[in-house]
Write a protein that holds these residues in place. Structure first.
Motif, PDB file in Angstrom:
ATOM      1  N   GLY A 146       5.605  93.035 117.612  1.00 23.99           N
ATOM      2  CA  GLY A 146       5.854  91.843 118.391  1.00 23.99           C
ATOM      3  C   GLY A 146       5.589  90.584 117.577  1.00 23.99           C
ATOM      4  O   GLY A 146       6.090  89.500 117.888  1.00 23.99           O
ATOM      5  N   LYS A 147       4.821  90.739 116.532  1.00 27.63           N
ATOM      6  CA  LYS A 147       4.331  89.575 115.799  1.00 27.63           C
ATOM      7  C   LYS A 147       4.908  89.615 114.384  1.00 27.63           C
ATOM      8  O   LYS A 147       5.150  90.687 113.839  1.00 27.63           O
ATOM      9  N   GLY A 148       5.126  88.430 113.806  1.00 27.34           N
ATOM     10  CA  GLY A 148       5.637  88.369 112.428  1.00 27.34           C
ATOM     11  C   GLY A 148       4.540  88.689 111.418  1.00 27.34           C
ATOM     12  O   GLY A 148       3.345  88.557 111.706  1.00 27.34           O
ATOM     13  N   GLY A 149       4.966  89.137 110.258  1.00 21.12           N
ATOM     14  CA  GLY A 149       4.050  89.275 109.128  1.00 21.12           C
ATOM     15  C   GLY A 149       2.999  90.365 109.235  1.00 21.12           C
ATOM     16  O   GLY A 149       1.952  90.298 108.600  1.00 21.12           O
ATOM     17  N   THR A 150       3.275  91.417 110.025  1.00 25.72           N
ATOM     18  CA  THR A 150       2.256  92.472 110.148  1.00 25.72           C
ATOM     19  C   THR A 150       2.397  93.549 109.068  1.00 25.72           C
ATOM     20  O   THR A 150       1.541  94.430 108.965  1.00 25.72           O
ATOM     21  N   GLY A 151       3.492  93.490 108.308  1.00 23.80           N
ATOM     22  CA  GLY A 151       3.680  94.481 107.233  1.00 23.80           C
ATOM     23  C   GLY A 151       4.812  95.468 107.501  1.00 23.80           C
ATOM     24  O   GLY A 151       4.938  96.470 106.814  1.00 23.80           O
ATOM     25  N   ASP A 338      -4.892  95.449 100.901  1.00 21.54           N
ATOM     26  CA  ASP A 338      -4.918  95.557  99.443  1.00 21.54           C
ATOM     27  C   ASP A 338      -3.893  94.574  98.873  1.00 21.54           C
ATOM     28  O   ASP A 338      -2.774  94.935  98.506  1.00 21.54           O
ATOM     29  N   THR A 339      -4.313  93.310  98.838  1.00 16.52           N
ATOM     30  CA  THR A 339      -3.396  92.239  98.444  1.00 16.52           C
ATOM     31  C   THR A 339      -2.878  92.448  97.021  1.00 16.52           C
ATOM     32  O   THR A 339      -1.705  92.200  96.743  1.00 16.52           O
ATOM     33  N   LYS A 340      -3.762  92.914  96.145  1.00 18.12           N
ATOM     34  CA  LYS A 340      -3.347  93.059  94.741  1.00 18.12           C
ATOM     35  C   LYS A 340      -2.152  94.022  94.619  1.00 18.12           C
ATOM     36  O   LYS A 340      -1.125  93.691  94.026  1.00 18.12           O
TER      37      LYS A 340
HETATM   38  N1  LIG Z   1      -1.750  96.378 103.373  1.00 16.91           N
HETATM   39  C1  LIG Z   1      -1.564  95.120 102.966  1.00 16.91           C
HETATM   40  N2  LIG Z   1      -2.498  94.503 102.216  1.00 16.91           N
HETATM   41  C2  LIG Z   1      -2.312  93.242 101.818  1.00 16.91           C
HETATM   42  N3  LIG Z   1      -1.228  92.508 102.103  1.00 16.91           N
HETATM   43  C3  LIG Z   1      -0.258  93.060 102.846  1.00 16.91           C
HETATM   44  C4  LIG Z   1      -0.368  94.396 103.319  1.00 16.91           C
HETATM   45  N4  LIG Z   1       0.752  94.673 104.005  1.00 16.91           N
HETATM   46  C5  LIG Z   1       1.515  93.576 103.981  1.00 16.91           C
HETATM   47  N5  LIG Z   1       0.923  92.582 103.290  1.00 16.91           N
HETATM   48  C6  LIG Z   1       1.431  91.213 103.090  1.00 16.91           C
HETATM   49  O1  LIG Z   1       1.682  90.654 104.346  1.00 16.91           O
HETATM   50  C7  LIG Z   1       2.816  89.826 104.318  1.00 16.91           C
HETATM   51  C8  LIG Z   1       3.804  90.250 105.357  1.00 16.91           C
HETATM   52  O2  LIG Z   1       4.319  91.522 105.032  1.00 16.91           O
HETATM   53  P1  LIG Z   1       5.786  91.987 105.475  1.00 16.91           P
HETATM   54  O3  LIG Z   1       6.815  91.009 105.026  1.00 16.91           O
HETATM   55  O4  LIG Z   1       5.920  93.371 105.088  1.00 16.91           O
HETATM   56  O5  LIG Z   1       5.609  91.854 107.038  1.00 16.91           O
HETATM   57  P2  LIG Z   1       6.714  91.871 108.165  1.00 16.91           P
HETATM   58  O6  LIG Z   1       6.047  92.403 109.362  1.00 16.91           O
HETATM   59  O7  LIG Z   1       7.927  92.551 107.695  1.00 16.91           O
HETATM   60  O8  LIG Z   1       7.014  90.331 108.323  1.00 16.91           O
HETATM   61  P3  LIG Z   1       8.210  89.669 109.191  1.00 16.91           P
HETATM   62  O9  LIG Z   1       7.774  89.802 110.608  1.00 16.91           O
HETATM   63  O10 LIG Z   1       8.228  88.265 108.730  1.00 16.91           O
HETATM   64  O11 LIG Z   1       9.428  90.433 108.874  1.00 16.91           O
HETATM   65  C9  LIG Z   1       3.366  89.910 102.916  1.00 16.91           C
HETATM   66  O12 LIG Z   1       2.949  88.820 102.171  1.00 16.91           O
HETATM   67  C10 LIG Z   1       2.740  91.184 102.369  1.00 16.91           C
HETATM   68  O13 LIG Z   1       2.568  91.070 100.997  1.00 16.91           O
END
Ligand SMILES: Nc1ncnc2c1ncn2[C@@H]1O[C@H](COP(=O)(O)OP(=O)(O)OP(=O)(O)O)[C@@H](O)[C@H]1O
Ligand SMILES: [Mg+2]
Length: 372
Positions: A146-151, A338-340
């Motif tokens: 439901g939310k943006g940027g969750t991965g 795990d940002t790196k």
């Molecule tokens: N396990 C993790 N550890 C650290 N950073 C992460 C991890 N998973 C995702 N990120 C970071 O989180 C950010 C969002 O990831 P991603 O684009 O995959 O999300 P999304 O849900 O597809 O976003 P959107 O809703 O915008 O499509 C990115 O900058 C990514 O590098």
């Protein structure tokens, strides 16, 4: 070139030796001599030959059945028949049973070798063309939140690449039609996208779809999102459903990366999915959001296919247990923060399952795909 493995079948030992002598060639290895009996088929399997030479013998009733079984059981193998006399009846029957060539026993060494190489090449080509065969085990797995940027995109891309590396016929569809970034993560510059494919809706078929896909080095097929956000309006839920239904029989896994939130297209894709991975990051806002999403999915009668993916887990106030208790689901995938690893792979355009296979993130995705 590896030697072609040839098996010769006849009840006449002299004929077999004769043919063996005709085939003295650096590129041919005679791997076995067989006779016609009840065990012939089983014995052929043991040799896994490239070409089987069968000497026609009127007295042997099951010759054609043996040929048929070679095709059915040994991928890439072909059959050549040699006969004292060749007439139209024999040719017709041979054709019906898929025999590649019928030659006279008194054929020249050169002709026989040519027939062997030709049969081998033709059969290999047929098998590779047919590697796009229908798969009965097709699974559509979408990544939603439901939310943006969750991965969602990070996990969808790495899952799809890992499945392809596992040898599974896999395609990823970037259904984040406005801001899809699957191709960025894969460092692919697509020629065509789902937008161009949508313009072909009148004659959608697997060949049209194939011509619009991009290939990643892992073997993964990629259907990219439109190159510009305004083109997304040409792609609607009807077209996406048509695309999914068209490709479903040809892939083992169809991975779909969705944009955040509900709209007609995401709902249609969720309805077409076998598994909906609800991706949430481990924090209080995400927990609340996941709860709301589950409620909506329940109302849409889609809750049964939802699996929870918890991402960016770290020691904080909200724990995995809280998610389990409040959502009533235990996570299928539980990834640490795990940002790196994530940033390095993103910046290089190399998914971590390829570039950093020893990382914890890669191992978790690998385990997940093995269990699918
Ligand atoms: N396990 C993790 N550890 C650290 N950073 C992460 C991890 N998973 C995702 N990120 C970071 O989180 C950010 C969002 O990831 P991603 O684009 O995959 O999300 P999304 O849900 O597809 O976003 P959107 O809703 O915008 O499509 C990115 O900058 C990514 O590098
Ligand atoms: Mg995304």
């Amino acid at each position: 070139m590896e030697k072609l493995k040839v098996v010769i079948i006849s009840n006449d030992i002299d004929l077999k030796i004769n043919i063996k002598n005709m085939l003295s060639d650096d590129n041919i290895a005679i791997s076995g001599f067989l006779e016609y009996d009840n065990m012939t088929n089983l014995k052929i399997l043991g040799y896994s030959p490239d070409v089987v030479i069968m000497i026609y013998d009127q007295k042997e009733g099951q010759i054609f059945e043996i040929a048929e079984q070679v095709y059915a059981q040994i991928q890439g193998a072909s059959v050549i028949m040699l006969s004292e006399e060749v007439d139209i009846n024999l040719l017709t029957k041979a054709m019906q049973y898929g025999i590649k060539h019928v030659l006279l026993l008194k054929t020249s060494d050169k002709e026989l070798k040519e027939a062997i190489f030709k049969a081998y090449t033709l059969e290999k080509k047929r098998v590779s063309d047919n590697s796009f065969i229908k798969s009965s085990r097709s699974k559509v797995i979408s990544f939603f939140g439901g939310k943006g940027g969750t991965g969602k995109t990070t996990i969808a891309v790495n899952t799809a690449v890992q499945l392809a590396l596992n040898g599974k016929k896999t395609v990823i569809i970037d259904a984040d039609l406005q801001f899809g970034d699957v191709t960025v993560l894969l460092d692919i510059d697509p020629k065509d996208t789902i937008y161009e494919l949508s313009r072909e809706k009148g004659d959608m078929n697997i060949d049209v779809v194939k011509s619009m896909l991009s290939l990643h080095s892992s073997g993964l097929d990629v259907l990219a999102a439109p190159k510009s956000p305004e083109l997304s309006e040409y792609v609607n839920e009807k077209i996406i459903e048509l695309i999914i239904n068209t490709i479903r029989p040809y892939y083992e896994y169809i991975i779909i990366d969705l944009p955040p939130g509900f709209n007609d297209t995401t709902i249609a894709i969720i309805e077409s999915s076998d598994i909906v991975n609800l991706v949430a990051s481990v924090d209080i806002v995400a927990l609340r959001n996941a709860k709301i999403c589950l409620g909506i999915l329940d109302a849409l009668r889609q809750k049964d296919k939802v699996e929870l993916v918890l991402n960016r887990a770290s020691d904080g106030i909200i724990s995995k247990k809280d998610f389990e208790n409040i959502l009533g689901l235990s996570p299928k995938i539980y990834l640490p923060d795990d940002t790196k690893t994530v940033l390095t792979s993103m910046n290089k355009g190399v998914p971590f399952v390829v570039g950093m296979p020893k990382s914890t993130l890669a191992k978790i995705i690998k385990d997940y795909t093995s269990a699918l």
